[in-house]
Design an enzyme around this catalytic site. Structure first.
Site, PDB file in Angstrom:
ATOM      1  N   SER A 112      45.424  32.295  38.422  1.00  0.00           N
ATOM      2  CA  SER A 112      46.243  31.981  39.915  1.00  0.00           C
ATOM      3  C   SER A 112      47.307  32.932  39.873  1.00  0.00           C
ATOM      4  O   SER A 112      46.923  34.016  40.159  1.00  0.00           O
ATOM      5  CB  SER A 112      47.034  30.465  39.336  1.00  0.00           C
ATOM      6  OG  SER A 112      47.614  29.941  40.469  1.00  0.00           O
TER       7      SER A 112
ATOM      8  N   LYS B  70      41.236  31.738  39.735  1.00  0.00           N
ATOM      9  CA  LYS B  70      41.697  30.636  40.537  1.00  0.00           C
ATOM     10  C   LYS B  70      42.558  31.478  41.526  1.00  0.00           C
ATOM     11  O   LYS B  70      43.448  31.924  41.305  1.00  0.00           O
ATOM     12  CB  LYS B  70      42.609  29.832  39.580  1.00  0.00           C
ATOM     13  CG  LYS B  70      42.927  28.649  40.199  1.00  0.00           C
ATOM     14  CD  LYS B  70      44.199  28.682  40.951  1.00  0.00           C
ATOM     15  CE  LYS B  70      44.512  27.084  41.471  1.00  0.00           C
ATOM     16  NZ  LYS B  70      45.811  27.179  42.337  1.00  0.00           N
TER      17      LYS B  70
ATOM     18  N   ASP C 252      44.854  47.057  42.123  1.00  0.00           N
ATOM     19  CA  ASP C 252      44.459  47.498  43.288  1.00  0.00           C
ATOM     20  C   ASP C 252      45.272  48.850  43.795  1.00  0.00           C
ATOM     21  O   ASP C 252      44.726  49.770  44.388  1.00  0.00           O
ATOM     22  CB  ASP C 252      44.230  46.520  44.241  1.00  0.00           C
ATOM     23  CG  ASP C 252      43.095  45.546  44.100  1.00  0.00           C
ATOM     24  OD1 ASP C 252      42.297  45.747  43.101  1.00  0.00           O
ATOM     25  OD2 ASP C 252      42.997  44.678  44.976  1.00  0.00           O
TER      26      ASP C 252
END
Length: 425
Positions: A337, A362, A348
């Site tokens: 999550s 999640k 990224d």
């Protein structure tokens, strides 16, 4: 699911508050109407329905016609009537449990993370999202025999300077009684409820000491007990700091993080190991603030895509002077999550090296909707994506909740791990 160095993982989903640029969703409500009394059909009438009639009724429902909410309400009412009149344990039905399981089952046909909380669970939920509770300040756990029956609940640890610590409770102490009530054979969740209570009230415990077997009576005055997100902050070696952010994201996470960074830098930290293993998530706004500390102004932290008008947004860093400390982030199959949002953003943007296993996966946004009688519906309203457009959420296409939480995760066969999948060239 984020693919890191390792294998597929899973962990129970967690609650994520929706971050909004402006105002929250206005006047949005959800009603669940389950008729308990005043059924249109009496028990005697329902018992006269023959098997052929039942088959005919079933066939008409399955004929492809749309089913209205009124029909569903009538079906539920009729089913309850039949249960009350004919079920062998009908007079001892726990209606709260029946309704809760019914609503949860309905929600889990949609996704694995929408959930219903009754009043008691909602109160516990709010406590978990805060950064403290009132109690004795100890971690407890129960032991079971070979048949699975709980034998007793024991002290696993006490928090420094908490009431239990000051009263001399220690690892291995068996909790025999709480305020005159025996708790032997009770699961730790029930014992926990008896240990918690209003600030300043007395919890009188009878404990059996692990080292001597002697039983002592210990009086403890309940007090505020902190629930930190960051349990450990220290220098691993010269120049390398370590921060264990493993307690979920709650209301004080970023403040704890900022204080930890300040302390480590004062000790000469030049590189940081940020430990997110087994961090099941929490308040996504706090994860955003931690990521924001490392990213430059305008860099996307995550994107949220939803059905409602103000739930589709990209959330960008607002930091003209980001921290440049090199970072290694530790993750495992229990990282879920909000933790995945933080790790994904740093990965990224090539801002951190991610080390460990594939995370749980999640990536659904839940928003709380308050219902009558103190209950709450936690409903999925959007999905998360990492800055590069990767969808975090793992597959739930078969609708099997057991498979979702067990296949490839905790307790799975080590040889049946889901392989990593990178972008196609």
């Amino acid at each position: 699911m984020l693919s890191f160095h390792g294998i597929s993982a899973l962990q129970q989903g967690d609650f994520n508050l929706v971050i909004r640029n402006s105002s929250p969703i206005a006047a949005l409500s959800l009603g669940i109407f389950l008729v308990v009394t005043g059924f249109a059909q009496s028990p005697s009438t329902t018992s006269k329905l023959s098997l052929p009639d039942q088959k005919a009724a079933t066939a008409s429902v399955r004929s492809g016609k749309d089913v209205s909410s009124d029909q569903i309400e009538k079906d539920i009412a009729e089913a309850l009537t039949v249960i009350e009149s004919n079920y062998v344990g009908g007079k001892k039905l726990d209606y709260n449990e029946v309704f809760k399981n019914s609503i949860d089952s309905m929600l889990h046909t949609l996704d694995p993370h929408s959930n219903y909380f009754d009043a008691k669970e909602f109160e516990q939920f709010r406590t978990d999202q805060s950064s403290r509770y009132y109690g004795i300040g100890a971690t407890i756990g129960d032991l079971s025999d070979e048949k699975g029956n709980v034998v007793a609940t024991y002290i696993k640890a006490t928090f420094e300077n908490a009431p239990a610590n000051r009263a001399g409770l220690r690892y291995g102490d068996k909790i025999v009684e709480v305020n005159g009530v025996s708790v032997l054979g009770k699961p730790f969740s029930e014992v926990r409820e008896k240990l918690r209570g209003p600030r300043g009230t007395l919890a009188r415990l009878v404990v059996e000491r692990y080292d001597t077997g002697k039983r002592d009576t210990v009086d403890i005055i309940r007090d505020a007990v902190p629930q930190p997100s960051i349990s450990e902050v220290y220098m691993i070696r010269s120049g390398v700091g370590y921060m264990a952010m493993r307690g979920g994201f709650n209301q004080t996470t970023f403040a704890e993080f900022a204080e930890g960074m300040k302390a480590l830098k004062a000790q000469g930290m030049q590189q940081l190991v940020l430990d997110l293993r087994d961090n099941g998530g929490g308040l996504v706004g706090q994860a955003y603030r931690v990521a924001n500390a490392f990213l430059s102004d305008g860099q996307v932290v995550f994107t949220q895509k939803g059905r409602l008008g103000d739930t589709t947004n990209s959330y960008k860093a607002e930091n003209e002077n980001p921290d440049k400390t090199p970072v290694v982030v530790l993750v495992n199959r229990g990282t879920a999550s909000a933790s995945e949002i933080l790790a994904g953003a740093l990965q990224d943007h090539d801002r951190a090296l991610i080390v460990g296993e594939n995370t749980f996966g999640k990536g659904l946004v839940q928003n709380p909707f308050l219902l009558d009688y103190g209950s709450m519906l936690l409903l999925t309203i959007a999905k998360y994506e990492t800055p590069s457009g990767r969808l975090i959420q793992r597959d739930y296409s078969n609708g099997n909740l057991y498979d979702y939480y067990t296949n490839g995760g905790v307790g799975s066969d080590e040889d049946s791990r889901v392989p990593m999948r990178g972008p196609e060239s």
